[in-house]
Design a protein around this motif. Structure first.
Motif, PDB file in Angstrom:
ATOM      1  N   LEU A 157       9.252  11.816  16.891  1.00 28.42           N
ATOM      2  CA  LEU A 157       9.090  12.935  15.961  1.00 28.42           C
ATOM      3  C   LEU A 157       8.808  12.637  14.434  1.00 28.42           C
ATOM      4  CD1 LEU A 157      12.055  15.009  17.469  1.00 28.42           C
ATOM      5  CD2 LEU A 157      10.115  15.386  18.191  1.00 28.42           C
ATOM      6  N   GLN A 158       8.307  13.805  13.870  1.00 33.31           N
ATOM      7  CA  GLN A 158       8.004  13.192  12.366  1.00 33.31           C
ATOM      8  C   GLN A 158       9.316  12.718  11.571  1.00 33.31           C
ATOM      9  OE1 GLN A 158       6.121  16.499  10.358  1.00 33.31           O
ATOM     10  NE2 GLN A 158       5.871  15.651   8.476  1.00 33.31           N
ATOM     11  N   ASN A 159      10.563  13.465  12.037  1.00 30.47           N
ATOM     12  CA  ASN A 159      11.632  12.910  11.344  1.00 30.47           C
ATOM     13  C   ASN A 159      12.867  12.345  12.323  1.00 30.47           C
ATOM     14  OD1 ASN A 159      12.237  15.253  12.743  1.00 30.47           O
ATOM     15  ND2 ASN A 159      13.371  16.272  10.836  1.00 30.47           N
ATOM     16  N   GLY A 160      12.310  11.863  13.329  1.00 28.62           N
ATOM     17  CA  GLY A 160      13.404  11.404  14.352  1.00 28.62           C
ATOM     18  C   GLY A 160      12.959  11.170  15.796  1.00 28.62           C
ATOM     19  N   PHE A 161      13.692  11.288  16.713  1.00 31.77           N
ATOM     20  CA  PHE A 161      13.302  10.991  18.359  1.00 31.77           C
ATOM     21  C   PHE A 161      13.902  12.247  18.990  1.00 31.77           C
ATOM     22  CE2 PHE A 161      13.672   7.056  15.959  1.00 31.77           C
ATOM     23  CZ  PHE A 161      12.672   6.339  16.224  1.00 31.77           C
ATOM     24  N   LYS A 220      13.997   6.911   6.492  1.00 30.83           N
ATOM     25  CA  LYS A 220      12.593   7.393   6.755  1.00 30.83           C
ATOM     26  C   LYS A 220      11.855   6.800   8.078  1.00 30.83           C
ATOM     27  CE  LYS A 220      11.368   8.275   1.867  1.00 30.83           C
ATOM     28  NZ  LYS A 220      10.530   7.809   0.659  1.00 30.83           N
ATOM     29  N   MET A 221      11.063   7.379   8.778  1.00 29.91           N
ATOM     30  CA  MET A 221      10.615   6.939  10.001  1.00 29.91           C
ATOM     31  C   MET A 221       9.896   5.582  10.047  1.00 29.91           C
ATOM     32  SD  MET A 221      11.918   8.575  12.661  1.00 29.91           S
ATOM     33  CE  MET A 221      10.946   8.459  13.886  1.00 29.91           C
ATOM     34  N   THR A 222       9.355   5.281   8.749  1.00 29.86           N
ATOM     35  CA  THR A 222       8.661   3.769   8.622  1.00 29.86           C
ATOM     36  C   THR A 222       9.561   2.661   9.035  1.00 29.86           C
ATOM     37  OG1 THR A 222       9.074   3.980   6.128  1.00 29.86           O
ATOM     38  CG2 THR A 222       7.096   4.768   6.992  1.00 29.86           C
ATOM     39  N   ALA A 223      10.987   2.857   9.170  1.00 28.38           N
ATOM     40  CA  ALA A 223      11.895   1.926   9.329  1.00 28.38           C
ATOM     41  C   ALA A 223      11.715   1.541  10.924  1.00 28.38           C
ATOM     42  CB  ALA A 223      13.224   2.259   8.684  1.00 28.38           C
TER      43      ALA A 223
END
Length: 423
Positions: free
Chosen positions: A97-101, A119-122
């Motif tokens: 997802l944009q902010n998670g899974f 942040k999802m970039t991690a």
């Protein structure tokens, strides 16, 4: 890590918990010893494991934090209390997802949509179909991702299932934690099987030796599944001598713990007693050295390595508080002799609080009972059976093989449970 500001209160609480274990006088020394014992180079993962899985004097780290920080805000208290119910499991990633899974918890068989605290970039490189070892928790109706401590590619499904079963054996409650429907299913199964156990054995406890324990369990399984009642009294044998000793097979490693356990008690070379117990509340247990434990608590001088035997039962987390209570109820000198052996002065309640606190505040079914209601375990057994090299049965006259004879394919199962299942 890149912290999301909107979730600052949660991240602040996590940071405060980490500071607490580093600086609190009653906790920091234990944390230092913990780090030494695990040799963990991933400090963040070590913090999470310690904070959410460690107990000191029967209290979790978040509970100790609340007791010593009474002036924190009500919002912080809510977060800490929510963190008490974290779910550490292995999950299949269904969607990024944009902010998670979107995750499927392989152990408790539920789906979760989780929001990442960073942040999802991690999480670059982590995608749909992969398996992650992760810790999540619910706060005010939403689930949040605390950490991902391990990642497996989609091709490693078998390893993910094996790891899941290892987690279940260690913590059976993970199967029904946050899944009340699964808990009801297990409770109903326990109630049904308990009646069959009593009908078959006329008691809720059988004592035999490791040589015959597997046969007795197998005979009861046949009865529970198909109503086939076979004679078993010739398999109830007392050991020649009650003594405690270390059995290396009980210390299963991650790599082969399932394969070892499938070998059963009869694969162990030296003779010892095994109790087959059906706890009406928690399910079926196969308990090595239980009769030895009873004798050690009744007359320590009569049992070789009596103290080590008592320690084995108190410190082994797989033995419930009910198992200890069962031994105590039949021996009026139980606490007197246990205290003498251990050099303590506990009451029974204090003993259970010290060694079995996990069982006192939670309903934890036996791992045996839970495993057979677990899809992960069923799938894992299928993996193991697929890996076993079997002889070619072409030309073998299967009609001449008795239904209760060992299957000629070499699986170790009875013929009727294996290649003769559909005949």
């Amino acid at each position: 890590m890149l912290i999301i500001e909107d979730l600052k209160v949660i991240n602040d609480v996590i940071k405060n918990l980490a500071d607490f274990v580093q600086n609190d006088d009653s906790v920091k020394n234990d944390f230092s010893e913990y780090l030494k014992s695990i040799g963990n180079t991933n400090l963040q993962s070590a913090y999470f494991t310690y904070i959410f899985e460690r107990n000191l004097d029967g209290k979790s780290i978040p509970v100790l934090y609340l007791e010593k920080n009474k002036k924190i805000s009500s919002e912080e208290k809510k977060v800490v209390k929510a963190l008490l119910k974290t779910l550490s499991s292995i999950y299949e990633i269904k969607k990024v997802l944009q902010n998670g899974f979107e995750l499927n918890n392989i152990i408790n068989e539920k789906n979760y949509s989780v929001i990442s605290l960073v942040k999802m970039t991690a999480f670059r490189g982590i995608g749909t179909g992969q398996y992650v070892v992760a810790r999540i928790f619910e706060f005010e109706g939403k689930h949040y991702l605390l950490e991902i401590s391990g990642v497996l590619p989609s091709s490693k499904r078998d390893d993910a299932l094996r790891y899941s079963v290892a987690k279940i054996i260690q913590n059976p409650e993970l199967v029904y934690l946050d899944n009340p429907e699964k808990q009801k299913e297990i409770e109903k199964n326990i109630k049904d099987i308990y009646k069959k156990f009593i009908d078959y054995f006329s008691t809720d406890e059988i004592i035999t030796t490791n040589r015959y324990a597997d046969d007795l369990i197998g005979a009861f399984n046949d009865y529970a599944e198909g109503g086939e009642k076979t004679e078993f009294k010739d398999k109830i044998k007392a050991p020649e001598k009650y003594r405690y000793f270390n059995v290396s097979e009980f210390n299963n490693s991650y790599d082969n713990f399932i394969e070892n356990s499938l070998g059963g008690f009869s694969s162990h070379k030296n003779e010892y007693d095994v109790a087959i117990i059906f706890d009406k509340e928690l399910g079926l247990y196969a308990v090595p050295f239980f009769a030895t434990f009873n004798k050690a608590a009744e007359n320590p001088e009569s049992v070789e390595n009596a103290k080590e035997c008592v320690e084995f039962f108190l410190k082994n987390d797989k033995f419930s508080a009910n198992i200890i209570k069962r031994a105590a109820e039949r021996n009026e000198n139980f606490m007197q002799n246990v205290n003498k052996l251990m050099g303590t002065s506990y009451t029974l309640d204090e003993l259970l609080q010290t060694y079995k606190s996990r069982y006192l505040g939670n309903k934890i079914f036996s791992s045996t009972t839970v495993l057979y209601k677990s899809k992960a375990f069923s799938k894992t057994l299928g993996i193991i059976e697929e890996e076993i090299e079997r002889p070619n049965l072409e030309g073998v006259d299967l009609s001449k093989i008795g239904r209760n004879d060992p299957c000629p394919c070499g699986s170790g199962k009875k013929f009727k449970k294996c290649c003769g299942r559909n005949l």
